[in-house]
Write a protein that holds these residues in place. Structure first.
Motif, PDB file in Angstrom:
ATOM      1  N   LEU A 516       0.814  -1.211   0.000  1.00  0.00           N
ATOM      2  CA  LEU A 516       0.000   0.000   0.000  1.00  0.00           C
ATOM      3  C   LEU A 516       0.854   1.269   0.000  1.00  0.00           C
ATOM      4  N   LEU A 517       2.123   1.140   0.375  1.00  0.00           N
ATOM      5  CA  LEU A 517       2.992   2.314   0.492  1.00  0.00           C
ATOM      6  C   LEU A 517       3.843   2.528  -0.754  1.00  0.00           C
ATOM      7  N   ARG A 518       3.603   1.748  -1.769  1.00  0.00           N
ATOM      8  CA  ARG A 518       4.489   1.747  -2.944  1.00  0.00           C
ATOM      9  C   ARG A 518       4.531   3.116  -3.645  1.00  0.00           C
ATOM     10  N   ASP A 519       3.416   3.807  -3.671  1.00  0.00           N
ATOM     11  CA  ASP A 519       3.352   5.156  -4.273  1.00  0.00           C
ATOM     12  C   ASP A 519       2.948   6.118  -3.151  1.00  0.00           C
ATOM     13  N   PRO A 520       3.903   6.642  -2.402  1.00  0.00           N
ATOM     14  CA  PRO A 520       3.575   7.497  -1.241  1.00  0.00           C
ATOM     15  C   PRO A 520       2.767   8.735  -1.610  1.00  0.00           C
ATOM     16  N   ARG A 655       3.882  -4.024  -8.754  1.00  0.00           N
ATOM     17  CA  ARG A 655       3.491  -2.760  -9.375  1.00  0.00           C
ATOM     18  C   ARG A 655       2.025  -2.789  -9.811  1.00  0.00           C
ATOM     19  N   VAL A 656       1.639  -3.867 -10.479  1.00  0.00           N
ATOM     20  CA  VAL A 656       0.268  -3.977 -10.980  1.00  0.00           C
ATOM     21  C   VAL A 656      -0.733  -4.039  -9.825  1.00  0.00           C
ATOM     22  N   GLU A 657      -0.420  -4.849  -8.801  1.00  0.00           N
ATOM     23  CA  GLU A 657      -1.387  -5.035  -7.710  1.00  0.00           C
ATOM     24  C   GLU A 657      -1.431  -3.828  -6.787  1.00  0.00           C
ATOM     25  N   ALA A 658      -0.338  -3.078  -6.678  1.00  0.00           N
ATOM     26  CA  ALA A 658      -0.384  -1.830  -5.906  1.00  0.00           C
ATOM     27  C   ALA A 658      -1.304  -0.827  -6.606  1.00  0.00           C
ATOM     28  N   GLN A 659      -1.180  -0.732  -7.915  1.00  0.00           N
ATOM     29  CA  GLN A 659      -2.059   0.173  -8.654  1.00  0.00           C
ATOM     30  C   GLN A 659      -3.515  -0.263  -8.535  1.00  0.00           C
TER      31      GLN A 659
END
Length: 858
Positions: A516-520, A655-659
């Motif tokens: 969940l923190l991948r794109d702060p 990357r895909v699942e964070a988005q």
């Protein structure tokens, strides 16, 4: 300085309060809100400072307060009510006696390395232990004849503290056994009951202790005795502590010592359930004792023991299984192997994928799978993963037929549902939801709960969670010596009206706590929307040797300290059952992001669901089957992150699942939560809550789980064992001799010819007749089952969706070959079909139809 003598001091209670002692020493209070309220009423502050430990509380409370309570008619009335309910519960009829009156004599011994019963008993590390504790609690509620067996750890699992850099630090605190709800077991002469196990060159003693879990006794072993060497006293020091040698000592004590403890107690189970592979040595001790008692050979005793053994695996990750190198096994089991009449190579082969590979390590899971009549994973998906993982133990067996099934985990509702939700269910579902939580129709009554009442109840729990989190944060900062300004600011973090996301579990890297923190930047926009605020509460421990897991915690703490996240993201230290209850009872969303298919089951999301939270999870563990089951229903029970498709790499997957997770939050979760009508109620969100409760609660509970174990495994194992043990184990002897003869001659079995289907295409509905010539000598047709294996053929030339039909022996040719024939039902599908023939051993007393290495295909 060592004492010359020791003596025990017990709480001194006024006679009117004597009933508190019995209540304190039976951990049934851990799932009874009224009993908890009774102890809290006695001294609420002491209840908290004692760690919710009524035994320690009674031993330290002031006599003035006890005398005051003994004169308080209202308190005494409360005590009388709780005591009356306690007594009635032990005598009340139950599912087992009502539903299975003919199952007299069944007794299950449930072995586990950890048991999570309540936070004051630090003898568990995480989900495995909590599941084991819930298993015992459900068995008590159901009246199932069951005893638990485990180890009593002096320090248990570690207490977690974070340093200034956010790095996890571990501290171990001694358990004070004499101020816990457990008692030492004594022999008839009053001396402590001891058992012994053999380590290289010495015998090690262990004391037996007992915890009463409702109707179920739990027996625990403790080696911290003066007659043992210092290194042996430490065997029960820490859960999952030490090196491989410490681990093998613990598992010898658990499996072999636990078996001997039951014998010393005069308890004779008919079924032994191994919860994970840690206790698998009990299977060998069971064989050894049956050899001694019944004068059986190893092969005979093994069949008798196998009939009574059940194994549940919880680990889809290869590194999670225990492996011991051959030299270590030889050192600890040289004499044991001889007592079984086995060479060291034969003995070690019981724990190897390839018994002939002298260099292969000994695996406890392999031992359990080879020895148990019934084996299972803990969710539908985990069963599939386990069959693939362990297929090599059954060479020649198609993966879908590998004899590992599944029993999906559940949770013990009364241990996890908040008091407020408990009262709500009482009002609208009736009191039977406690005794019969598996009743699907009962849970459909959640539609009758008024929307406002359901929502206000949940809001109160969120408010309590926020208040609790603020207190814990303040305490964390005090321990770290934070400035006063920071501690005051801790009292303002989080918002009792914000959408609250919870993430709490063991911090293993595959669970991807930081997905969940991948794109702060994107996350900051989601959390800090002034009209639709969102907040996240994290908690969990990393294994002391897992630096990857510790670094995930460090990253979360670092982000939580930044300006954009300071009031919206927190990490609560020292995750335990108390923190877990606050979280699952107060969160709006329960987040779970394991990398499929590495989560065996997971149960925290089930606990949250029973309290009205909605799950947002990748399709793994229990959520995979819950989501699949709900897809056709139309009602939204939560959200699934990602899809079942394969990814090029883990980086691409993350990357895909964070988005996908951000999209779900922005477009689905947050709008549904903040969409309010004139009455200020989130009607769409409440509809999701009702759908979740109505569709999930009837199935994902331990009452259903334990009933399933009983009906599918325990009863069958009990009956099978009794049949083989009757008449001095006559049938076990015959079965052992038969199997030895079959194994000796199986190489002679071959399918020489298969004929039947013409070359021309068949019309849909036309019958097929297949004839096979099978060479068996010196075996006979009654020693085997010949099967026609028929199905559609895929693009790779493999048979898919097969059916196996028994073939009939119709005669013998002059060559000595036997003729088997079959006419299966006509196909209902057109297309390319194929078939083959296989031969399996058959004996009416075989506990498992698929014997490793005994399958021959045409």
């Amino acid at each position: 300085m060592k004492p010359v003598h020791t003596f025990r001091v017990t709480p001194s209670l006024p006679p009117p309060l004597e009933g508190l002692r019995e209540l304190a020493y039976n951990v049934r209070w851990a799932w009874d809100h009224d009993t908890i309220e009774l102890f809290r009423r006695l001294d609420s502050q002491l209840w908290e400072t004692s760690g919710h430990n009524p035994v320690a509380m009674l031993g330290s409370i002031g006599q003035d307060r006890l005398r005051e309570a003994a004169a308080d008619e209202s308190f005494l009335a409360h005590l009388e009510r709780v005591s009356r309910d306690f007594d009635a519960g032990s005598k009340r009829g139950c599912w087992f006696t009502r539903s299975l009156p003919s199952a007299k004599g069944l007794l299950v011994a449930y072995f586990s390395a950890e048991f999570g019963l309540t936070e004051c008993l630090s003898i568990f590390a995480g989900g495995l232990g909590v599941l084991a504790g819930d298993h015992l609690k459900a068995a008590s509620d159901l009246g199932l004849p069951l005893v638990g067996v485990g180890l009593l750890y002096q320090q248990g699992y570690f207490q977690q503290h974070l340093n200034q850099a956010g790095w996890q630090q571990e501290a171990y605190k001694d358990n004070d056994f004499y101020n816990l709800p457990l008692t030492p077991v004594s022999r008839g002469d009053g001396a402590p009951l001891l058992v012994e196990v053999e380590y290289p060159g010495r015998r090690v003693a262990a004391q037996v202790w007992r915890i009463q879990v409702g109707r179920v006794p739990l027996y625990l072993l403790d080696t911290n005795l003066p007659q043992n060497r210092p290194e042996d006293r430490d065997v029960t020091d820490q859960l999952y502590g030490g090196d491989l040698e410490m681990r093998i000592r613990q598992e010898i004590l658990l499996g072999i010592g636990g078996y001997r403890a039951l014998e010393a107690l005069g308890i004779q189970p008919t079924v032994y359930h191994m919860n994970e592979g840690h206790s698998a040595f009990l299977a060998l001790e069971r064989v050894r004792r049956l050899m001694e008692e019944q004068k059986l050979a190893f092969a005979e005793a093994r069949q008798l023991a196998t009939a009574s053994l059940v194994f549940t695996g919880h680990t889809p990750v290869e590194a999670g299984h225990d492996y011991f190198p051959p030299e270590l096994m030889n050192r600890y089991f040289d004499g044991f192997a001889r007592s079984l009449g086995l060479s060291q190579a034969e003995f070690l082969g019981l724990g190897r994928r390839d018994p002939a590979n002298a260099g292969e390590a000994f695996c406890m899971t392999v031992l359990a799978l080879r020895m148990a009549a019934s084996s299972n994973g803990v969710s539908r998906l985990h069963g599939q993963v386990s069959r693939r993982m362990w297929q090599s133990l059954w060479p020649g067996v198609p993966v879908d037929e590998v004899p590992i099934g599944h029993v999906t985990n559940g949770v013990h509702f009364r241990s996890w549902i908040s008091n407020e939700m408990n009262q709500l269910y009482d009002r609208y579902l009736g009191p039977h939801w406690r005794e019969e939580p598996t009743d699907r129709k009962l849970w459909q009554q959640v539609e009758k709960i008024p929307a406002e009442e359901l929502w206000r109840t949940h809001e109160r729990r969120r408010e309590r969670l926020v208040a609790f989190a603020r207190r814990r944060l303040k305490e964390q900062m005090q321990r770290r010596g934070a400035p006063q300004a920071d501690m005051e600011a801790a009292g303002e973090v989080l918002d009792p009206e914000a959408l609250t996301i919870g993430f709490a579990r063991r911090f293993a890297t595959y669970k991807r706590a930081t997905l969940l923190l991948r794109d702060p930047d994107r996350l900051a926009r989601i959390l800090n929307d002034p009209q639709r605020p969102v907040q996240i509460i994290y908690a969990g421990k990393a294994h002391p040797r897992d630096d990857g897991g510790k670094d995930l915690i460090r990253q979360i703490v670092a982000l939580a300290g930044s300006k954009e996240f300071r009031r919206r993201l927190v990490f609560l230290e020292d995750y335990d059952m108390a923190i877990s209850r606050y979280l699952v009872q107060g969160c709006d969303v329960w987040l779970n992001t394991p990398r499929p298919p590495l989560e065996a089951s997971g149960t925290s999301g089930m606990k949250a669901a029973t309290n009205g939270a909605l799950n947002v999870s990748t399709l793994d563990g229990w959520w995979y089957e819950a989501w699949k089951a709900s897809e056709s229903g139309g009602d939204m029970i939560g959200w699934a992150i990602g899809s079942e498709g394969a990814y090029d790499s883990t980086e691409t997957q993350d990357r895909v699942e964070a988005q996908a997770l951000y999209d779900i939050l922005e477009h689905d979760v947050v709008p549904a939560f903040f969409e309010r009508g004139a009455d200020r109620l989130p009607r769409r969100w409440i509809a999701h809550m009702r759908a979740s409760l109505g569709k999930l609660c009837h199935f994902y509970n331990t009452h259903r789980m334990v009933c399933e174990y009983t009906e599918r495994f325990y009863l069958i194992a009990d009956a099978r064992f009794r049949e083989l043990a009757a008449d001095s184990a006559a049938r076990a002897r015959a079965l052992g001799a038969w199997l030895a003869r079959v194994q000796q001659n199986w190489r002679q079995v071959r399918v020489e010819l298969v004929e039947g289907v013409p070359a021309a295409p068949l019309r849909l509905g036309e019958a097929v007749h297949v004839r096979a010539r099978v060479h068996l000598d010196p075996l006979r047709p009654e020693d085997v089952t010949a099967e026609l294996y028929l199905g559609r053929v895929d693009a790779r030339g493999e048979i898919i969706e097969p059916t196996a039909s028994a073939m009939q022996c119709t005669g013998r040719e002059a060559s000595g070959a036997w003729i088997f024939e079959a006419s299966p039902p006509p196909s209902v599908h057109s297309g390319l079909h194929g078939y083959t023939v296989r031969v399996l051993p058959y004996h009416p007393d075989l506990s498992v139809a698929l014997v490793p290495g005994l399958i021959t295909w045409a």
